[in-house]
Design a protein around this motif. Sequence first.
Motif, PDB file in Angstrom:
ATOM      1  N   ALA A 261       0.803  -1.260  -0.290  1.00 25.68           N
ATOM      2  CA  ALA A 261      -0.355   0.171   0.222  1.00 25.68           C
ATOM      3  C   ALA A 261       0.365   1.401  -0.173  1.00 25.68           C
ATOM      4  N   VAL A 262       0.678   1.564  -0.719  1.00 22.33           N
ATOM      5  CA  VAL A 262       1.834   3.171  -1.334  1.00 22.33           C
ATOM      6  C   VAL A 262       0.419   4.619  -0.282  1.00 22.33           C
ATOM      7  N   PRO A 263       0.610   5.361   0.652  1.00 24.19           N
ATOM      8  CA  PRO A 263      -0.012   6.928   0.829  1.00 24.19           C
ATOM      9  C   PRO A 263       0.168   7.485  -0.551  1.00 24.19           C
ATOM     10  N   LEU A 264      -0.361   8.140  -0.734  1.00 27.52           N
ATOM     11  CA  LEU A 264      -0.407   9.353  -1.829  1.00 27.52           C
ATOM     12  C   LEU A 264      -1.600  10.497  -1.336  1.00 27.52           C
ATOM     13  N   ARG A 265      -1.172  11.705  -2.110  1.00 25.11           N
ATOM     14  CA  ARG A 265      -1.838  12.568  -0.435  1.00 25.11           C
ATOM     15  C   ARG A 265      -2.138  13.549  -2.679  1.00 25.11           C
ATOM     16  N   ALA A 266      -3.182  13.956  -2.643  1.00 22.99           N
ATOM     17  CA  ALA A 266      -3.858  15.051  -3.670  1.00 22.99           C
ATOM     18  C   ALA A 266      -4.957  15.671  -3.523  1.00 22.99           C
ATOM     19  N   GLY A 267      -4.305  16.975  -3.755  1.00 25.03           N
ATOM     20  CA  GLY A 267      -5.089  18.146  -2.979  1.00 25.03           C
ATOM     21  C   GLY A 267      -5.064  17.892  -1.740  1.00 25.03           C
ATOM     22  N   ASP A 268      -6.541  17.781  -0.681  1.00 29.12           N
ATOM     23  CA  ASP A 268      -6.764  18.051   0.555  1.00 29.12           C
ATOM     24  C   ASP A 268      -6.828  17.145   0.553  1.00 29.12           C
ATOM     25  N   GLN A 269      -6.785  15.962  -0.618  1.00 25.81           N
ATOM     26  CA  GLN A 269      -7.238  14.661   0.828  1.00 25.81           C
ATOM     27  C   GLN A 269      -5.464  13.111   0.361  1.00 25.81           C
ATOM     28  N   THR A 270      -5.486  12.624   1.023  1.00 26.45           N
ATOM     29  CA  THR A 270      -5.339  11.883   1.704  1.00 26.45           C
ATOM     30  C   THR A 270      -6.268  10.152   1.208  1.00 26.45           C
ATOM     31  N   PHE A 271      -4.965   9.294   0.458  1.00 27.06           N
ATOM     32  CA  PHE A 271      -5.688   7.401  -0.301  1.00 27.06           C
ATOM     33  C   PHE A 271      -3.984   7.051  -0.193  1.00 27.06           C
ATOM     34  N   LEU A 272      -5.166   5.946   0.048  1.00 23.29           N
ATOM     35  CA  LEU A 272      -3.907   4.416   0.070  1.00 23.29           C
ATOM     36  C   LEU A 272      -4.027   4.203  -1.758  1.00 23.29           C
ATOM     37  N   MET A 273      -3.210   3.374  -1.984  1.00 22.53           N
ATOM     38  CA  MET A 273      -3.367   3.102  -3.955  1.00 22.53           C
ATOM     39  C   MET A 273      -2.210   1.784  -3.039  1.00 22.53           C
ATOM     40  N   VAL A 274      -3.481   0.888  -3.537  1.00 22.48           N
ATOM     41  CA  VAL A 274      -3.492  -0.659  -3.434  1.00 22.48           C
ATOM     42  C   VAL A 274      -3.989  -1.479  -4.598  1.00 22.48           C
ATOM     43  N   GLU A 275      -3.185  -2.330  -5.262  1.00 23.34           N
ATOM     44  CA  GLU A 275      -2.573  -3.509  -6.225  1.00 23.34           C
ATOM     45  C   GLU A 275      -3.804  -1.966  -7.717  1.00 23.34           C
ATOM     46  N   GLY A 276      -3.389  -0.979  -7.431  1.00 22.21           N
ATOM     47  CA  GLY A 276      -4.153  -0.116  -8.882  1.00 22.21           C
ATOM     48  C   GLY A 276      -5.727   0.610  -8.510  1.00 22.21           C
ATOM     49  N   GLN A 277      -5.895   0.488  -6.856  1.00 16.65           N
ATOM     50  CA  GLN A 277      -7.496   0.758  -6.279  1.00 16.65           C
ATOM     51  C   GLN A 277      -6.490   2.123  -5.160  1.00 16.65           C
ATOM     52  N   THR A 278      -7.200   2.706  -5.303  1.00 14.00           N
ATOM     53  CA  THR A 278      -7.551   3.528  -4.491  1.00 14.00           C
ATOM     54  C   THR A 278      -8.668   3.582  -3.120  1.00 14.00           C
ATOM     55  N   VAL A 279      -7.786   3.247  -1.840  1.00 16.52           N
ATOM     56  CA  VAL A 279      -8.808   3.298  -0.492  1.00 16.52           C
ATOM     57  C   VAL A 279      -8.644   4.786   0.120  1.00 16.52           C
TER      58      VAL A 279
END
Length: 420
Positions: A353-371
């Motif tokens: 799982a890769v944590p990412l930040r876009a704008g003011d949103q934080t999410f995980l990228m897991v196997e091509g899907q966002t969480v």
Amino acid sequence: MPARWPVLGANDVAVWGACQGSGSKPYQTQVDITGATPVFRCSCPSRKFPCKHALALLLLRARQEELFTQTDAPAWVSEWLSTRAGKERKKEEKQRAEATTPVDPEIAGQRDLKRQAQRWSRIEGAATELQAWLYDQIGRGLGAIGDEQLGGWHTMAARMVDAQAAGLASRVREAAHGIRRGTDWPERLLHRLGLLYLLCAAIRRRADLSPEMQAELRTIAGWPYDKSEVLSTGKRLADQWTVLGQIREENEDHLTERRVWLHGRNSGRRALLLEHAFAGKGFEQSWLNGSTVEATLAYFPGTSMLRALVAEVTASVQTRWPDSTSSAEWRTVAERVASSPWVRLHPMVLPAAVPLRAGDQTFLMVEGQTVALHLGDADTWRLLAYSGGHPLVMMGEWDGLALRPLSAWGIDGLWQRSPE
């Protein structure tokens, strides 16, 4: 404020006072101080116990004792004390009689079954009333809910408490709390009310359901099992249990809830150790994220089979983090939801799982899907810095909409959520 107390008195037995509230007649507040813990009574309409007048009276007594007249108790106090003393005598006589009379196991069992039937009858009555109320709310429409209507929601929650169905009350309050919060609140509210309606329907047809589902409904309705009963009759599982993560949350009543999530190395099972402490008091046992112990757990009855108690701890062993896949985690969540759709939180371990930040949103990228993630700003930046764009194994609580990260591990060790 002493000015609001035109009458203040005390003796060796009680403390009393007349408090001028919002009504024309002062509230009569009295406290029996003869026992190990004080006993309160007040004529105010508050549903809280002890009420604020009783607490204020004791606080005033502690800080300004000179304001209290040492005298005989007035009639409204002495009559209450006399009634209490009479009840206590009868209670002691009954206890002495029961202690000297052998208990017939068959009769004791029948009494227990009768008490359970009475409790279920009250809960089923509450579910019937709540189900009709929910039907009315949907019929009126959710978009027209204002402050006046919200008062009705809290009244309904109080009626559930009176019916010994605190779990139903809690879910009504949660639904009310989410009204007009966030842009998608109508969707979330409808989802909550739908689950609540389903819960009421299940309770009403409880007799047709399996013993495991009946146990699940009992717990969700707010009738928990005693720990001693779980330890003596709950399903036991011995394994090497790794602490995946934990979180403490304090509510507005100063009650702290601690959730500790465990993973069984050999069984692959997950377990939740749920404990509560009041007013900042600590917990009996401490747990370290990433530690592993050989222990036997006793699970609470039900279909979700998550909550457990520690029956015995044998030894500490070397930690080995669970080896899971994203698809296996989602499948487990789906199976648990199918067995009990009212489970609020699901433990998940998401690899790569890769944590990412876009704008003011934080999410995980897991196997091509966002969480989506539930995470405060400070923890967000700590997590991003810890990851550095590299994949982690992330553990968190899934609430159906987003993941609340509790811990993560990678080549640089362990990341942990900050204490609340």
